[in-house]
Design a protein around this motif. Structure first.
Motif, mmCIF file in Angstrom:
data_model
loop_
_atom_site.group_PDB
_atom_site.id
_atom_site.type_symbol
_atom_site.label_atom_id
_atom_site.label_comp_id
_atom_site.label_asym_id
_atom_site.label_seq_id
_atom_site.Cartn_x
_atom_site.Cartn_y
_atom_site.Cartn_z
ATOM 1 N N GLY A 149 0.788 -1.222 0.000
ATOM 2 C CA GLY A 149 0.000 0.000 0.000
ATOM 3 C C GLY A 149 0.818 1.269 0.000
ATOM 4 O O GLY A 149 0.259 2.367 0.071
ATOM 5 N N ILE A 150 2.147 1.131 -0.068
ATOM 6 C CA ILE A 150 3.039 2.294 -0.059
ATOM 7 C C ILE A 150 3.832 2.334 -1.368
ATOM 8 O O ILE A 150 4.367 1.316 -1.807
ATOM 9 N N ASN A 151 3.891 3.506 -1.964
ATOM 10 C CA ASN A 151 4.752 3.728 -3.130
ATOM 11 C C ASN A 151 5.942 4.586 -2.690
ATOM 12 O O ASN A 151 5.783 5.522 -1.906
ATOM 13 N N ALA A 152 7.104 4.253 -3.208
ATOM 14 C CA ALA A 152 8.323 4.987 -2.841
ATOM 15 C C ALA A 152 9.067 5.400 -4.099
ATOM 16 O O ALA A 152 8.973 4.735 -5.136
ATOM 17 N N ASP A 153 9.807 6.515 -4.004
ATOM 18 C CA ASP A 153 10.553 6.971 -5.178
ATOM 19 C C ASP A 153 11.855 6.198 -5.363
ATOM 20 O O ASP A 153 12.535 6.355 -6.379
ATOM 21 N N LYS A 154 12.225 5.338 -4.370
ATOM 22 C CA LYS A 154 13.393 4.465 -4.475
ATOM 23 C C LYS A 154 13.002 3.085 -3.965
ATOM 24 O O LYS A 154 12.214 2.954 -3.030
ATOM 25 N N ASP A 155 13.557 2.036 -4.587
ATOM 26 C CA ASP A 155 13.323 0.689 -4.064
ATOM 27 C C ASP A 155 14.602 0.045 -3.533
ATOM 28 O O ASP A 155 14.593 -1.104 -3.102
ATOM 29 N N SER A 156 15.721 0.800 -3.556
ATOM 30 C CA SER A 156 16.976 0.289 -3.004
ATOM 31 C C SER A 156 17.846 1.472 -2.576
ATOM 32 O O SER A 156 17.614 2.613 -3.002
ATOM 33 N N VAL A 157 18.853 1.189 -1.747
ATOM 34 C CA VAL A 157 19.810 2.208 -1.309
ATOM 35 C C VAL A 157 21.214 1.612 -1.424
ATOM 36 O O VAL A 157 21.383 0.399 -1.604
ATOM 37 N N THR A 158 22.206 2.486 -1.319
ATOM 38 C CA THR A 158 23.606 2.056 -1.365
ATOM 39 C C THR A 158 24.216 2.199 0.028
ATOM 40 O O THR A 158 24.048 3.227 0.683
ATOM 41 N N ILE A 159 24.921 1.145 0.483
ATOM 42 C CA ILE A 159 25.506 1.162 1.823
ATOM 43 C C ILE A 159 26.962 0.714 1.748
ATOM 44 O O ILE A 159 27.313 -0.142 0.924
ATOM 45 N N LYS A 160 27.825 1.294 2.574
ATOM 46 C CA LYS A 160 29.205 0.822 2.682
ATOM 47 C C LYS A 160 29.745 1.155 4.076
ATOM 48 O O LYS A 160 29.314 2.128 4.718
ATOM 49 N N LEU A 161 30.702 0.345 4.511
ATOM 50 C CA LEU A 161 31.344 0.559 5.818
ATOM 51 C C LEU A 161 32.382 1.678 5.709
ATOM 52 O O LEU A 161 33.063 1.819 4.697
ATOM 53 N N ILE A 162 32.477 2.458 6.787
ATOM 54 C CA ILE A 162 33.494 3.512 6.804
ATOM 55 C C ILE A 162 34.425 3.380 8.019
ATOM 56 O O ILE A 162 35.445 4.048 8.092
ATOM 57 N N ASN A 163 34.080 2.520 8.966
ATOM 58 C CA ASN A 163 34.925 2.305 10.153
ATOM 59 C C ASN A 163 35.672 0.993 9.993
ATOM 60 O O ASN A 163 35.092 -0.076 10.036
#
Length: 394
Positions: A288-302
């Motif tokens: 029931g929810i529409n979103a402008d993105k269906d994925s994100v980008t993640i990376k470790l920095i520590n």
């Protein structure tokens, strides 16, 4: 040349006057008869009420015009135009299908009329009524923001010739969402009768031509992304240990659903598959929810948050180098799991499973019962332990 034109001036004037006098004589005294053809004169059916009482209508595709010859004195003909000519037709014993229409003309008593044919054939169709569902077509730049359009009437009666009514496949109300909005509003929408190719159908009548529509819009808001790690990695802190791009997304949905949502979760993330390279992670977007993105980008920095990593490999993950005898991994006794443990130091970046490649070097050939060490590519970490460290050829 000019001098010649001035010669015999008296004769020329006399000739002109004689012609005028002769013409006036002909028109006033002789006034000869002539016949003139008038074309495309509309026909009025005199017993149309009788036809309607029988539940019939004239086929709208019939061209109810005719041509009339009018004979009379030239002076009378000059006073007549197509607008002065009335042509009437009568259908005797009207029936569904083809009928003879008997014609007569009315002009004035000083002329006579004649038709090329004093009858024409017209087609009478059954007049029918049929109830049709009303559909809604949403157009405009912001059509995706519209939740629903509720009409005060959902059906309408369509009447007219059978062939025309049968060709009506849709009665449609169109709402043009040309302005951005989140508020519910009421508006009037015009109805159109359409055929199967969405062309407007002529010669039909709708019971009513407009409906009142209540237009509801999806609610919109911006929410944060909530990363979901496997349980043993839940102590990772965003912006200290990892980054997410974007960290917020826009969502829209029904108000009773969207008001209860403050964040959108990611699918479960195994931190062992993460490194300092970007990784795309799917979002777990509720129904029931529409979103402008269906994925994100993640990376470790520590680098140092986690000192160790453990990866599990199978035989299919092992490459065979210098395989001149063209053997396969199935020619070796492979354990169910090959456990690889990584230990980091202060100068090493965290790696993912995809960064570490395992292989067997078969440059010495393959001999049954011989053990072959499992090696790996060069990786900048403190230590790598592989259990078991070798496998045996069958």
């Amino acid at each position: 040349m000019i001098e010649r034109l001035h010669k015999n001036t008296k004769i020329k004037i006399i000739s002109l006057l004689s012609a005028i006098v002769l013409w006036m004589y002909v028109m006033a005294v002789v006034d000869p008869e002539d016949t003139k053809l008038y074309e495309n004169i509309p026909i009025t059916i005199t017993n149309l009420n009788e036809i309607k009482d029988l539940g019939l209508v004239v086929d709208p595709d019939d061209n109810l015009v005719t041509s009339v010859y009018i004979k009379g004195k030239l002076s009378d003909l000059q006073k007549i135009s197509a607008n002065n000519i009335d042509v009437y037709g009568t259908v005797s014993n009207p029936i569904e299908g083809q009928n003879q229409l008997y014609l007569r003309a009315s002009v004035n008593d000083k002329v006579t009329t004649e038709f090329k044919s004093d009858t024409i054939v017209i087609n009478l169709e059954k007049s029918i009524e049929e109830e049709k569902n009303i559909t809604v077509n949403i157009t405009g730049v912001y059509k995706d923001n519209v939740d629903k359009v509720d009409l005060d009437k959902t059906k309408v009666v369509v009447s007219g010739p059978r062939s025309s009514v049968d060709s009506v496949k849709y009665v449609q109300a169109t709402f043009d969402a040309n302005k951005e909005s989140v508020d519910t509003k009421s508006t009037e929408l015009e109805l159109k009768a359409l055929d199967s190719e969405m062309n407007e159908v002529d010669h039909v009548t709708l019971e009513f031509n407009k409906v009142t529509a209540k237009v509801s819009y999806f609610q919109q808001k911006q929410v944060k992304i909530n990363p979901i790690f496997s349980s043993n990695e839940s102590n990772l802190v965003q912006d200290q240990d990892f980054t997410i791009i974007p960290s917020e997304i826009n969502i829209k949905g029904k108000s009773d659903v969207i008001n209860n949502i403050d964040s959108i979760n990611t699918k479960i993330i195994n931190v062992d598959e993460l490194g300092t390279n970007n990784k795309i992670v799917d979002l777990d977007i509720p129904d029931g929810i529409n979103a402008d993105k269906d994925s994100v980008t993640i990376k470790l920095i520590n680098k140092n948050k986690t000192k160790n990593s453990t990866f599990i490999y199978s035989g299919d993950d092992i490459s065979l180098l210098n395989n001149e005898e063209d053997v396969s991994i199935n020619d070796f006794e492979i354990p169910d799991d090959i456990i690889v443990k990584i230990q980091y130091d202060n100068n090493s970046d965290r790696i993912s499973k995809n960064d570490l490649k395992l292989y067997l070097d078969l440059s010495e050939g393959i001999v049954s019962g011989t053990r072959y060490a499992i090696t790996h590519n060069d990786i900048n970490v403190k230590s790598i332990t592989i259990e078991p460290s070798y496998i045996t050829a069958k």
